[in-house]
Design a protein around this motif. Sequence first.
Motif, PDB file in Angstrom:
ATOM      1  N   UNK A   1       1.110  -1.163  -0.081  1.00 48.23           N
ATOM      2  CA  UNK A   1      -0.059   0.025  -0.101  1.00 48.23           C
ATOM      3  C   UNK A   1       1.407   0.960  -0.135  1.00 48.23           C
ATOM      4  N   UNK A   2       0.346   1.763  -0.574  1.00 51.18           N
ATOM      5  CA  UNK A   2       1.009   3.602  -0.874  1.00 51.18           C
ATOM      6  C   UNK A   2      -0.149   4.566  -0.224  1.00 51.18           C
ATOM      7  N   UNK A   3      -0.844   5.220  -0.737  1.00 54.10           N
ATOM      8  CA  UNK A   3      -1.702   6.143   0.151  1.00 54.10           C
ATOM      9  C   UNK A   3      -2.955   5.800  -0.220  1.00 54.10           C
ATOM     10  N   UNK A   4      -3.064   4.493  -0.904  1.00 56.34           N
ATOM     11  CA  UNK A   4      -4.505   4.030  -1.175  1.00 56.34           C
ATOM     12  C   UNK A   4      -5.398   4.899  -1.859  1.00 56.34           C
ATOM     13  N   UNK A   5      -4.988   5.592  -2.769  1.00 55.71           N
ATOM     14  CA  UNK A   5      -5.856   6.606  -3.871  1.00 55.71           C
ATOM     15  C   UNK A   5      -6.799   5.334  -4.511  1.00 55.71           C
ATOM     16  N   UNK A   6      -6.293   3.663  -5.532  1.00 56.33           N
ATOM     17  CA  UNK A   6      -6.133   3.717  -6.517  1.00 56.33           C
ATOM     18  C   UNK A   6      -6.413   2.381  -5.137  1.00 56.33           C
ATOM     19  N   UNK A   7      -7.127   1.971  -3.928  1.00 56.52           N
ATOM     20  CA  UNK A   7      -7.716   1.020  -4.008  1.00 56.52           C
ATOM     21  C   UNK A   7      -8.599   0.336  -3.764  1.00 56.52           C
ATOM     22  N   UNK A   8      -9.140   1.351  -5.015  1.00 56.98           N
ATOM     23  CA  UNK A   8     -10.791   0.294  -5.466  1.00 56.98           C
ATOM     24  C   UNK A   8     -10.599   0.160  -6.516  1.00 56.98           C
ATOM     25  N   UNK A   9      -9.023  -0.093  -7.205  1.00 56.56           N
ATOM     26  CA  UNK A   9      -9.097  -0.572  -9.133  1.00 56.56           C
ATOM     27  C   UNK A   9      -9.046  -1.443  -8.385  1.00 56.56           C
ATOM     28  N   UNK A  10      -8.971  -2.646  -9.375  1.00 58.12           N
ATOM     29  CA  UNK A  10      -8.369  -3.913  -9.391  1.00 58.12           C
ATOM     30  C   UNK A  10      -9.107  -4.568  -8.716  1.00 58.12           C
ATOM     31  N   UNK A  11      -8.959  -5.729  -8.502  1.00 56.69           N
ATOM     32  CA  UNK A  11     -10.403  -7.151  -7.525  1.00 56.69           C
ATOM     33  C   UNK A  11      -9.524  -6.396  -5.886  1.00 56.69           C
ATOM     34  N   UNK A  12     -10.345  -7.109  -5.172  1.00 57.26           N
ATOM     35  CA  UNK A  12     -10.218  -6.429  -3.798  1.00 57.26           C
ATOM     36  C   UNK A  12      -8.753  -6.661  -3.469  1.00 57.26           C
TER      37      UNK A  12
END
Length: 366
Positions: A28-39
Amino acid sequence: MSFVDPALIPLIERIHAARNAGAQLDIRGSGSKGFYGETPQGEAFDVTGLSGISSYEPTELVVTARCGTTLAELETVLAEKGQCLPFEPPHFGAGATVGGMVAAGLSGPSRATVGAVRDFILGATMLNGRGELLSFGGQVMKNVAGYDVSRVLAGSMGTLGVICEVSLKVLPVAPATATLRFPMSQADALQQLNRWGGQPLPINASAWWSDMLVVRLRGALAAVNAAIATLGGELIEGADAGDFWHGLREHSDEFFVGAKRAVKSGSGIALWRVSVPQTAPPLALPGEELLEWGGAQRWLCSAVPAAAVRDAAARAGGHATLFYSAGKVGGVFAPLQSPLDRIHRELKKAFDPAGIFNPGRLYPGL
């Protein structure tokens, strides 16, 4: 004995511990793209502490930054020298990082004319699943020795290893820019964009939505002024134009805000990112669409089942990615066929044999 950056030691130790325990890590970085890709799955593995710009040579158009460096910091440093990341990577959050930019592999409005993230990566270092620091490419534009693994990292969603440092090619900011808009249907916009594509015009980006085509010109002042005279249309003034393209890049404009609201409504609507040839006709699917990249990237906000969207994309010569959705039913990325599936699995096995990093984030079971 080779020197190891002290900042890497805690990361290496964590990888060894995970491997010995049979654990999995969610990079994880900032989590700004945590929604992208599979869970995401696994224990949180924060790499934001590995930050800072390692080197910057404005005259060589090369910058090297650590994975936890924020895009905001990097772009500020480049702007001070009149330079930029021309592929306009979206942030999707204030703390977006360089590592996340590469791992997600997403590019902004100008991607069709300047290239994608991967096209600007000169070299990278990464920690593999054994805790070994690997180095690929370099800091020069003609480094082609060995496998071009550094570019494979773009869009890998952290499944191959921990991206530690990246060397990027940068470019000077264009001396002139202008934005024009033209009222027209989607079919007419696609035809017009294809006609313009065969002419020597400084078109840098395009977008169509709600019967309005918007085009951005960039380049030498004389070329931009000549294109304005040739194309006609309505000129959008500076601040309004900048806000429009920023909103498109960051998904904060009216179309994307509405799409995200619809996704959260629980009505079964999802936002699809459909990649097709620029010459492909309209998809003829129910829902609302926004087109970018000369027609090559088509955003579809619709409740159409995943199979129908992917079938339409395939018939048009492309593929579809589930971008925003309430669930991941049907998979996020288009299923891989052999031999691409085998290549993905062999790469995963080579770099992360124990399957520690971001399990299933790119494809289930990978």
